[in-house]
Design an enzyme around this catalytic site. Sequence first.
Site, PDB file in Angstrom:
ATOM      1  N   HIS A  84       0.820  -1.260   0.020  1.00  0.00           N
ATOM      2  CA  HIS A  84       0.199   0.086  -0.048  1.00  0.00           C
ATOM      3  C   HIS A  84       0.851   1.294  -0.083  1.00  0.00           C
ATOM      4  CE1 HIS A  84       0.121  -0.469   4.631  1.00  0.00           C
ATOM      5  NE2 HIS A  84       0.709   0.424   4.357  1.00  0.00           N
ATOM      6  N   HIS A 105      10.220  -3.310   4.261  1.00  0.00           N
ATOM      7  CA  HIS A 105      10.665  -2.085   4.237  1.00  0.00           C
ATOM      8  C   HIS A 105      10.796  -1.555   5.713  1.00  0.00           C
ATOM      9  CE1 HIS A 105       6.292  -1.661   4.736  1.00  0.00           C
ATOM     10  NE2 HIS A 105       6.458  -0.020   4.658  1.00  0.00           N
ATOM     11  N   GLU A 139       4.015  -5.139   8.555  1.00  0.00           N
ATOM     12  CA  GLU A 139       2.793  -4.832   8.149  1.00  0.00           C
ATOM     13  C   GLU A 139       2.439  -6.252   7.349  1.00  0.00           C
ATOM     14  OE1 GLU A 139       2.730  -0.058   6.932  1.00  0.00           O
ATOM     15  OE2 GLU A 139       3.108  -1.674   5.353  1.00  0.00           O
ATOM     16  N   HIS A 175      -1.927   4.858   9.514  1.00  0.00           N
ATOM     17  CA  HIS A 175      -0.441   5.413   9.524  1.00  0.00           C
ATOM     18  C   HIS A 175      -0.134   6.752  10.434  1.00  0.00           C
ATOM     19  CE1 HIS A 175      -0.403   2.657   6.266  1.00  0.00           C
ATOM     20  NE2 HIS A 175       0.883   2.354   6.508  1.00  0.00           N
TER      21      HIS A 175
HETATM   22  C1  DHB Z   1       6.033   3.486   2.266  1.00  0.00           C
HETATM   23  C2  DHB Z   1       5.612   2.220   2.277  1.00  0.00           C
HETATM   24  C3  DHB Z   1       4.521   2.044   3.355  1.00  0.00           C
HETATM   25  O1  DHB Z   1       3.778   0.982   3.577  1.00  0.00           O
HETATM   26  C4  DHB Z   1       3.783   3.187   3.915  1.00  0.00           C
HETATM   27  O2  DHB Z   1       2.871   3.090   4.825  1.00  0.00           O
HETATM   28  C5  DHB Z   1       4.668   4.336   3.801  1.00  0.00           C
HETATM   29  C6  DHB Z   1       5.769   4.451   3.069  1.00  0.00           C
HETATM   30  C7  DHB Z   1       7.316   3.654   1.530  1.00  0.00           C
HETATM   31  O3  DHB Z   1       7.841   2.753   0.921  1.00  0.00           O
HETATM   32  O4  DHB Z   1       7.450   4.994   0.968  1.00  0.00           O
HETATM   33 FE    FE Z   2       2.279   1.314   5.263  1.00  0.00          FE
END
Ligand code: DHB
Ligand code: FE
Length: 282
Positions: free
Chosen positions: A12, A194, A241, A59
Amino acid sequence: MAKLIGGLGSSHVPSIGLAMDKGLTGTEDWKPFFDGIGPGRDWIAANRPDVAIVVFNDHGNSFFLDKVPTFAVGTAERYDPIDEGWGPRAIPSFEGHAELGWHIVDTMVERAFDPMIVQEIEVDHGLQVPMELFFSRPEKQWPVKVVPIFVNVIQYPVPLPSRCHALGKVLREAIESYPGDDRVVIIGTGGLSHQLQGSRAGFVNPEADRQFLNDIAADPDKLAAMSREDYVRLFGSEGAELMMWLVMRGAMDRKVEVRHEHYYVPASMTGAGMIVLENLGA
Ligand code: DHB
Ligand code: FE
């Protein structure tokens, strides 16, 4: 009774939404990611769901650290997309399936999950982006009603992966005890690997991501048995996540057919992926 016709998983990443806003999906950076989205959309077009249960995390946009529900269920008639600070996005509001939302709350309470009940909230990229990836951007109205399910994967202590998987089984029970003939998909969102903060900011783990895409279909029990720390170590602090994909997976049969799988790294700072699962014999 309502029928669960598919389990979908999707990243997402907010800049995926921005790429769609700005018409960048065909650029060198974004094309390899968006090239893998088509089959997911084709599956939706061929299978025509009526409802999407979207499992995601807010978030810090609608819930902040002052109020963090571990699990929350939307029972609203409508969810507006929230402005995350870059101005309002040109996407329609999401029509809620309030009655199914309440039925899910009822079923969860009966199965001792005790969610927060949310009758008014705006939804962030955690819901917006997967909806657009699977359903494209409609001019006026999304083709499905939504029930948002919020999972806290931000403020420790976050729920156990095994608990997320068990929640999926309860959602399956809720779907199949809901009167009518709605065709339902459940979407797990977030990930893949990430980390946006701290000393490992920028961490991605493509090898672990590919293994995850394999295991979420073939061996979800292995993923459910892992610890929260395993998720952070393997996928990064925000990659945790991925535990939300286990909610989706728990709702599906033990044996599933993979209809589509896509992985591309990096989309923004993230290993980005999509999966489409059907119950075997569906
Ligand atoms: C990014 C990925 C995410 O899942 C999120 O909630 C916010 C930013 C990203 O890779 O920039
Ligand atoms: Fe996220």
